[in-house]
Design an enzyme around this catalytic site. Structure first.
Site, PDB file in Angstrom:
ATOM      1  N   ASN A   1     -41.108  60.152 -14.889  1.00  0.00           N
ATOM      2  CA  ASN A   1     -40.013  60.086 -14.656  1.00  0.00           C
ATOM      3  C   ASN A   1     -38.463  59.051 -15.017  1.00  0.00           C
ATOM      4  O   ASN A   1     -39.498  57.639 -14.730  1.00  0.00           O
ATOM      5  CB  ASN A   1     -40.127  60.910 -13.372  1.00  0.00           C
ATOM      6  CG  ASN A   1     -38.312  61.109 -12.829  1.00  0.00           C
ATOM      7  OD1 ASN A   1     -37.075  60.508 -13.450  1.00  0.00           O
ATOM      8  ND2 ASN A   1     -38.239  61.867 -11.860  1.00  0.00           N
TER       9      ASN A   1
ATOM     10  N   ASP B   1     -35.614  59.165 -15.842  1.00  0.00           N
ATOM     11  CA  ASP B   1     -34.034  58.990 -14.117  1.00  0.00           C
ATOM     12  C   ASP B   1     -33.026  57.513 -14.997  1.00  0.00           C
ATOM     13  O   ASP B   1     -32.453  57.747 -15.120  1.00  0.00           O
ATOM     14  CB  ASP B   1     -34.285  59.583 -13.423  1.00  0.00           C
ATOM     15  CG  ASP B   1     -33.965  61.827 -13.374  1.00  0.00           C
ATOM     16  OD1 ASP B   1     -34.486  61.803 -14.490  1.00  0.00           O
ATOM     17  OD2 ASP B   1     -34.698  61.669 -12.028  1.00  0.00           O
ATOM     18  N   HIS B   2     -34.183  56.936 -13.907  1.00  0.00           N
ATOM     19  CA  HIS B   2     -33.465  55.702 -13.858  1.00  0.00           C
ATOM     20  C   HIS B   2     -33.042  54.942 -15.477  1.00  0.00           C
ATOM     21  O   HIS B   2     -32.515  53.069 -15.432  1.00  0.00           O
ATOM     22  CB  HIS B   2     -33.922  54.617 -12.511  1.00  0.00           C
ATOM     23  CG  HIS B   2     -34.343  55.187 -11.034  1.00  0.00           C
ATOM     24  ND1 HIS B   2     -32.687  55.658 -11.098  1.00  0.00           N
ATOM     25  CD2 HIS B   2     -35.202  55.821 -10.452  1.00  0.00           C
ATOM     26  CE1 HIS B   2     -33.038  57.016 -10.292  1.00  0.00           C
ATOM     27  NE2 HIS B   2     -34.461  56.580 -10.170  1.00  0.00           N
TER      28      HIS B   2
ATOM     29  N   HIS C   1     -34.655  64.986 -14.361  1.00  0.00           N
ATOM     30  CA  HIS C   1     -33.568  65.726 -13.071  1.00  0.00           C
ATOM     31  C   HIS C   1     -32.653  65.411 -13.897  1.00  0.00           C
ATOM     32  O   HIS C   1     -31.261  64.700 -13.783  1.00  0.00           O
ATOM     33  CB  HIS C   1     -33.431  64.705 -12.096  1.00  0.00           C
ATOM     34  CG  HIS C   1     -32.960  65.914 -10.959  1.00  0.00           C
ATOM     35  ND1 HIS C   1     -32.695  65.550  -9.711  1.00  0.00           N
ATOM     36  CD2 HIS C   1     -32.751  66.599 -10.799  1.00  0.00           C
ATOM     37  CE1 HIS C   1     -32.654  66.006  -8.523  1.00  0.00           C
ATOM     38  NE2 HIS C   1     -31.792  67.041  -8.957  1.00  0.00           N
TER      39      HIS C   1
ATOM     40  N   ARG D   1     -29.021  66.311 -12.766  1.00  0.00           N
ATOM     41  CA  ARG D   1     -28.491  67.031 -11.348  1.00  0.00           C
ATOM     42  C   ARG D   1     -27.031  67.537 -11.794  1.00  0.00           C
ATOM     43  O   ARG D   1     -26.647  67.059 -12.879  1.00  0.00           O
ATOM     44  CB  ARG D   1     -27.942  65.213 -10.982  1.00  0.00           C
ATOM     45  CG  ARG D   1     -29.546  64.561 -10.074  1.00  0.00           C
ATOM     46  CD  ARG D   1     -29.585  63.177  -9.198  1.00  0.00           C
ATOM     47  NE  ARG D   1     -28.260  63.579  -8.236  1.00  0.00           N
ATOM     48  CZ  ARG D   1     -28.359  63.984  -7.039  1.00  0.00           C
ATOM     49  NH1 ARG D   1     -29.974  63.565  -6.817  1.00  0.00           N
ATOM     50  NH2 ARG D   1     -28.151  63.700  -5.785  1.00  0.00           N
TER      51      ARG D   1
ATOM     52  N   ARG E   1     -24.953  62.258 -12.283  1.00  0.00           N
ATOM     53  CA  ARG E   1     -24.977  60.152 -12.273  1.00  0.00           C
ATOM     54  C   ARG E   1     -26.272  59.531 -13.050  1.00  0.00           C
ATOM     55  O   ARG E   1     -25.802  58.322 -13.220  1.00  0.00           O
ATOM     56  CB  ARG E   1     -25.681  59.713 -10.384  1.00  0.00           C
ATOM     57  CG  ARG E   1     -27.914  60.294 -10.288  1.00  0.00           C
ATOM     58  CD  ARG E   1     -27.252  60.120  -9.161  1.00  0.00           C
ATOM     59  NE  ARG E   1     -26.329  60.872  -7.850  1.00  0.00           N
ATOM     60  CZ  ARG E   1     -26.951  60.521  -6.140  1.00  0.00           C
ATOM     61  NH1 ARG E   1     -28.208  60.147  -6.665  1.00  0.00           N
ATOM     62  NH2 ARG E   1     -26.563  61.214  -6.186  1.00  0.00           N
ATOM     63  N   HIS E   2     -27.694  60.024 -13.959  1.00  0.00           N
ATOM     64  CA  HIS E   2     -28.154  59.514 -14.454  1.00  0.00           C
ATOM     65  C   HIS E   2     -27.879  60.211 -15.984  1.00  0.00           C
ATOM     66  O   HIS E   2     -27.423  60.182 -16.937  1.00  0.00           O
ATOM     67  CB  HIS E   2     -29.359  59.351 -14.007  1.00  0.00           C
ATOM     68  CG  HIS E   2     -29.463  59.641 -13.001  1.00  0.00           C
ATOM     69  ND1 HIS E   2     -30.299  61.049 -13.518  1.00  0.00           N
ATOM     70  CD2 HIS E   2     -29.938  59.387 -11.330  1.00  0.00           C
ATOM     71  CE1 HIS E   2     -31.242  61.561 -12.257  1.00  0.00           C
ATOM     72  NE2 HIS E   2     -30.914  61.160 -11.049  1.00  0.00           N
TER      73      HIS E   2
ATOM     74  N   GLU F   1     -36.641  68.598 -13.638  1.00  0.00           N
ATOM     75  CA  GLU F   1     -35.467  69.031 -12.309  1.00  0.00           C
ATOM     76  C   GLU F   1     -34.901  69.163 -12.454  1.00  0.00           C
ATOM     77  O   GLU F   1     -33.823  68.894 -12.753  1.00  0.00           O
ATOM     78  CB  GLU F   1     -36.561  67.343 -11.658  1.00  0.00           C
ATOM     79  CG  GLU F   1     -37.572  67.213 -11.261  1.00  0.00           C
ATOM     80  CD  GLU F   1     -38.268  65.774 -10.412  1.00  0.00           C
ATOM     81  OE1 GLU F   1     -36.692  65.112 -10.196  1.00  0.00           O
ATOM     82  OE2 GLU F   1     -38.839  65.272 -10.921  1.00  0.00           O
TER      83      GLU F   1
ATOM     84  N   THR G   1     -33.455  62.260  -3.997  1.00  0.00           N
ATOM     85  CA  THR G   1     -34.328  63.239  -3.141  1.00  0.00           C
ATOM     86  C   THR G   1     -34.854  63.753  -2.305  1.00  0.00           C
ATOM     87  O   THR G   1     -36.012  63.177  -2.374  1.00  0.00           O
ATOM     88  CB  THR G   1     -35.465  64.614  -4.466  1.00  0.00           C
ATOM     89  OG1 THR G   1     -35.046  64.288  -5.751  1.00  0.00           O
ATOM     90  CG2 THR G   1     -35.557  65.863  -4.194  1.00  0.00           C
TER      91      THR G   1
ATOM     92  N   GLU H   1     -44.556  71.517  -6.127  1.00  0.00           N
ATOM     93  CA  GLU H   1     -45.123  69.978  -6.073  1.00  0.00           C
ATOM     94  C   GLU H   1     -44.845  69.664  -4.610  1.00  0.00           C
ATOM     95  O   GLU H   1     -43.621  69.650  -4.052  1.00  0.00           O
ATOM     96  CB  GLU H   1     -44.247  69.175  -7.267  1.00  0.00           C
ATOM     97  CG  GLU H   1     -44.124  67.742  -7.151  1.00  0.00           C
ATOM     98  CD  GLU H   1     -43.355  66.963  -7.846  1.00  0.00           C
ATOM     99  OE1 GLU H   1     -42.660  67.752  -8.475  1.00  0.00           O
ATOM    100  OE2 GLU H   1     -42.900  65.966  -7.776  1.00  0.00           O
TER     101      GLU H   1
ATOM    102  N   HIS I   1     -42.958  61.416  -5.710  1.00  0.00           N
ATOM    103  CA  HIS I   1     -42.365  61.128  -5.390  1.00  0.00           C
ATOM    104  C   HIS I   1     -42.516  59.031  -4.618  1.00  0.00           C
ATOM    105  O   HIS I   1     -43.030  59.481  -3.247  1.00  0.00           O
ATOM    106  CB  HIS I   1     -41.182  61.292  -3.822  1.00  0.00           C
ATOM    107  CG  HIS I   1     -39.489  61.516  -3.691  1.00  0.00           C
ATOM    108  ND1 HIS I   1     -38.374  62.156  -4.629  1.00  0.00           N
ATOM    109  CD2 HIS I   1     -39.476  60.548  -2.300  1.00  0.00           C
ATOM    110  CE1 HIS I   1     -37.325  61.123  -3.815  1.00  0.00           C
ATOM    111  NE2 HIS I   1     -38.106  60.207  -2.557  1.00  0.00           N
TER     112      HIS I   1
ATOM    113  N   HIS J   1     -39.107  55.975  -9.852  1.00  0.00           N
ATOM    114  CA  HIS J   1     -38.597  54.161 -10.373  1.00  0.00           C
ATOM    115  C   HIS J   1     -39.879  53.238  -9.833  1.00  0.00           C
ATOM    116  O   HIS J   1     -39.149  52.609 -10.583  1.00  0.00           O
ATOM    117  CB  HIS J   1     -37.904  54.712  -9.139  1.00  0.00           C
ATOM    118  CG  HIS J   1     -37.514  53.205  -8.015  1.00  0.00           C
ATOM    119  ND1 HIS J   1     -37.988  52.841  -7.583  1.00  0.00           N
ATOM    120  CD2 HIS J   1     -36.168  53.063  -8.472  1.00  0.00           C
ATOM    121  CE1 HIS J   1     -37.321  51.135  -7.435  1.00  0.00           C
ATOM    122  NE2 HIS J   1     -36.280  52.191  -7.949  1.00  0.00           N
TER     123      HIS J   1
HETATM  124  N1  PXP Z   1     -41.354  64.572  -8.087  1.00  0.00           N
HETATM  125  C1  PXP Z   1     -39.507  65.272  -8.290  1.00  0.00           C
HETATM  126  C2  PXP Z   1     -39.229  66.381  -7.741  1.00  0.00           C
HETATM  127  C3  PXP Z   1     -38.502  63.964  -7.790  1.00  0.00           C
HETATM  128  O1  PXP Z   1     -37.294  64.400  -7.309  1.00  0.00           O
HETATM  129  C4  PXP Z   1     -38.562  62.505  -7.613  1.00  0.00           C
HETATM  130  C5  PXP Z   1     -37.532  61.459  -7.673  1.00  0.00           C
HETATM  131  O2  PXP Z   1     -36.655  62.339  -9.508  1.00  0.00           O
HETATM  132  C6  PXP Z   1     -40.479  62.041  -8.078  1.00  0.00           C
HETATM  133  C7  PXP Z   1     -40.776  63.953  -8.183  1.00  0.00           C
HETATM  134  C8  PXP Z   1     -40.270  60.878  -9.032  1.00  0.00           C
HETATM  135  O3  PXP Z   1     -39.918  60.055  -7.589  1.00  0.00           O
HETATM  136  P1  PXP Z   1     -40.271  58.674  -7.661  1.00  0.00           P
HETATM  137  O4  PXP Z   1     -39.351  58.198  -8.773  1.00  0.00           O
HETATM  138  O5  PXP Z   1     -39.983  57.838  -5.968  1.00  0.00           O
HETATM  139  O6  PXP Z   1     -41.261  58.522  -8.504  1.00  0.00           O
END
Ligand code: PXP
Length: 243
Positions: free
Chosen positions: A6, A8-9, A42, A44, A48-49, A69, A100, A150, A188, A211
């Site tokens: 992921n 996003d960040h 994701h 959103r 935001r990202h 997502e 989330t 998931e 997550h 993350h």
């Molecule tokens: N799965 C889903 C559905 C999420 O919303 C997220 C966070 O965006 C993740 C996985 C990844 O979580 P993390 O960033 O804590 O690894």
């Protein structure tokens, strides 16, 4: 076990300055080179990202799977149906949350989620639902006819140092979902320290991790951060719910 990264960040960092770097497309390319089977982002409602243009660019550039997502919001579902990622994971989304928080609280019947599932499925997209590892919620997801769920690993991620209660809940949920014919994904809060017991659950076939990988990419670089996670996932000894 598939590993989807992921990113996003990477976009969070870019949006902090509203500039062009770091580029999520470049991050996705490096993650795939280092062994990621897919890329998760994701989109959103508050943007935001990840931005709409990122999703389009990633759809064009990602060589493996693009997993989008999204909350079950009309506008975002419409964008997903237009872009057509291979997979869409429906998540709950609250405007002021940091990330989330919790899985989808599915009602029986759940018209809003059900309608989003139908629209995405009709667009040819594989749909997964992000839910807590709760047996009744898994049954409701199965009733919605999705091919995959998931499991939210947040409680495990917060409590794994204190004992294995949350891990046992995840194992039972994964076995139950698999028995109901669902493909089982998880994610997550997974980190280099806590990923292996989850990766060892035989019924889980896909992990979504963001993350921790992006955080460590600041020090190791994106490729090394993905390589190290890939290795931990691959080396987790397989377990079944009974072991
Ligand atoms: N799965 C889903 C559905 C999420 O919303 C997220 C966070 O965006 C993740 C996985 C990844 O979580 P993390 O960033 O804590 O690894």
């Amino acid at each position: 076990m598939r590993l989807y990264v992921n990113i996003d960040h990477v976009a969070t960092l870019r949006e902090a300055r509203q500039t062009a770097e770091p580029d999520p497309v470049r991050a996705a390319d490096l993650a795939e080179r280092a062994g990621a089977d897919g890329i998760t982002v994701h989109l959103r409602e508050d943007r935001r990202h990840i931005q709409d243009a990122d999703v389009r660019a990633l759809k064009a550039s990602v060589r493996g799977v693009l997993n989008l997502e999204l909350g079950a919001h009309d506008e975002i579902v419409r964008i997903a149906c237009r872009v057509k990622p291979f997979q869409a994971t429906l998540v709950p989304e609250r405007r002021r949350e940091i990330t989330t928080e919790g899985g989808l609280a599915l009602r029986s019947p759940d018209r809003k989620v059900g309608a989003a599932v139908r629209r995405l499925t009709d667009a040819g997209i594989r749909v997964s639902l992000f839910i807590d590892p709760d047996l009744a919620t898994i049954d409701r997801a199965a009733e919605l006819g999705v091919p995959a769920i998931e499991l939210h690993t947040g409680r495990y991620a917060h409590t794994w140092r204190k004992g294995d209660a949350a891990l046992r809940v995840l194992r039972r949920a994964a076995a139950h979902a698999k028995a109901r014919g669902l493909a089982v994904h998880a994610g997550h809060g997974l980190t280099y320290q806590n990923v292996q017991p989850v990766a060892a659950i035989a019924e889980i076939e896909e992990l979504n991790i963001g993350h921790s990988i992006v955080s460590n990419a600041v020090f190791w670089g994106m490729e090394e951060a993905v390589r190290r996670m890939r290795k931990l996932v691959d080396e987790a000894p397989p377990l079944t719910a009974e072991s």
